[in-house]
Design an enzyme around this catalytic site. Structure first.
Site, short mmCIF file in Angstrom:
data_model
loop_
_atom_site.label_atom_id
_atom_site.label_comp_id
_atom_site.label_asym_id
_atom_site.label_seq_id
_atom_site.Cartn_x
_atom_site.Cartn_y
_atom_site.Cartn_z
N ASP A 67 6.48 5.08 6.31
CA ASP A 67 7.90 4.76 6.51
C ASP A 67 8.27 3.42 5.89
O ASP A 67 7.40 2.63 5.49
CB ASP A 67 8.25 4.76 8.01
CG ASP A 67 7.17 4.12 8.88
OD1 ASP A 67 6.42 3.27 8.36
OD2 ASP A 67 7.08 4.45 10.07
N ASN A 136 7.26 4.92 23.13
CA ASN A 136 8.00 6.13 23.48
C ASN A 136 7.34 7.37 22.87
O ASN A 136 7.93 8.44 22.86
CB ASN A 136 9.46 6.01 23.02
CG ASN A 136 9.58 5.81 21.51
OD1 ASN A 136 8.58 5.89 20.79
ND2 ASN A 136 10.79 5.57 21.04
N HIS A 138 6.50 7.79 19.69
CA HIS A 138 6.84 8.11 18.31
C HIS A 138 5.63 7.99 17.39
O HIS A 138 4.68 7.26 17.67
CB HIS A 138 8.04 7.29 17.80
CG HIS A 138 7.75 5.85 17.50
ND1 HIS A 138 8.73 4.89 17.47
CD2 HIS A 138 6.60 5.19 17.19
CE1 HIS A 138 8.19 3.73 17.15
NE2 HIS A 138 6.91 3.88 16.98
N GLU A 143 11.32 9.44 16.27
CA GLU A 143 11.60 9.07 17.65
C GLU A 143 11.74 10.33 18.51
O GLU A 143 11.93 11.43 17.97
CB GLU A 143 12.92 8.27 17.71
CG GLU A 143 12.91 6.99 16.85
CD GLU A 143 12.15 5.84 17.49
OE1 GLU A 143 11.17 6.07 18.22
OE2 GLU A 143 12.53 4.69 17.24
P1 PGA Z 1 2.38 -1.14 16.67
O1 PGA Z 1 3.35 0.04 16.31
O2 PGA Z 1 1.11 -0.85 15.91
O3 PGA Z 1 3.05 -2.37 16.15
O4 PGA Z 1 2.17 -1.12 18.14
C1 PGA Z 1 2.90 1.36 16.35
C2 PGA Z 1 4.07 2.27 16.15
O5 PGA Z 1 5.17 1.93 16.60
O6 PGA Z 1 3.89 3.33 15.53
#
Ligand code: PGA
Length: 239
Positions: A67, A136, A138, A143
């Site tokens: 992304d 959450n 994702h 999301e």
């Molecule tokens: P993080 O993010 O590694 O910064 O916890 C993971 C994500 O949101 O996919």
């Protein structure tokens, strides 16, 4: 689905790095799907050290990232392109021309998304996809939603995701872009093998729901239960 509960972040990173190194040594021109965020930073450090020590070469590897934020200027230090260059690409022997990030520039969104899906196809698909998980549930910027997305698309970021990513924007939640371009759930599921990382107690509930709960688009990572080759590595216990 294989689940490895490691004792700490270093062990989590070590196991993930070893899996990636094994995949690259087995197929030196493999396609790696890569992720950003805090979680894979330890893995990227270990891959960089292994490359410097001659234990692995990325000279023929191709990469596609999950992304990229919308609305940031090219070269913005908060962009995922900048993150990948800093944490991995500049530190290994990869040809930067073989590293790909979704195109978040202005212009027709449908064309840019279709091009990214076509690019992944033209590379022969992703051999190993690295993923983090949001609080959450994702994966990528997919999301919670009433349905699973298919291909690359523009996604609105939830408030909780913007809050979680504020650390990369001077702790200012409002500075976090409101949308991003992300590979879809369908794109992720096409990877031949998947490595999902979860570090820290704050991820326990989301990971538990993803691997033990029902497959539900409101917990996007739960779709991984339907994939035949997934390794989950966390640094906490799950029942
Ligand atoms: P993080 O993010 O590694 O910064 O916890 C993971 C994500 O949101 O996919």
């Amino acid at each position: 689905m294989r689940i490895f509960c490691e004792k700490d972040y270093v062990s989590l990173s070590r196991r993930a790095a070893d899996i990636i190194i094994g995949a690259v040594n087995k197929k030196p021109d493999c396609v790696l799907g890569l992720a950003t965020g805090s979680t894979p930073i330890g893995v990227y450090d270990m891959l960089s050290s292994a490359c410097a020590a001659g234990k692995v070469s990325f000279a023929r590897v191709r990469t596609v990232n999950l992304d990229e934020y919308m609305g940031l200027a090219a070269g913005d230090p908060a962009s995922y392109r900048a993150f990948m260059n800093e944490h991995l690409f500049r530190r290994i022997d990869i040809d930067i021309a073989n590293t790909h990030i979704p195109d978040a520039s202005a212009g027709d969104e449908n064309i840019r998304c279709a091009r990214y899906d076509a690019l992944i196809e033209s590379l022969g698909g992703v051999d190993l996809q690295l993923l983090g998980i949001g609080r959450n549930g994702h994966i990528g910027f997919n999301e919670p939603s009433p349905y699973f997305s298919v291909g690359t698309h523009e996604a609105e970021l939830s408030q909780s995701t913007r809050r979680a990513n504020a650390a990369f924007f001077g702790n200012d939640e409002n500075a976090v872009p409101k949308s991003a371009i992300t590979m879809g759930i369908g794109s992720i599921m096409k990877a031949r093998s998947i490595l999902l990382l979860a570090s820290g107690e704050a991820k326990r509930e989301a990971l538990t729901r993803a691997v033990r709960g029902n497959v539900d688009p409101m917990v996007p990572a739960s779709v991984l239960q339907l994939h035949g080759d997934v390794s989950v590595i966390c640094d906490f216990q799950i029942d």
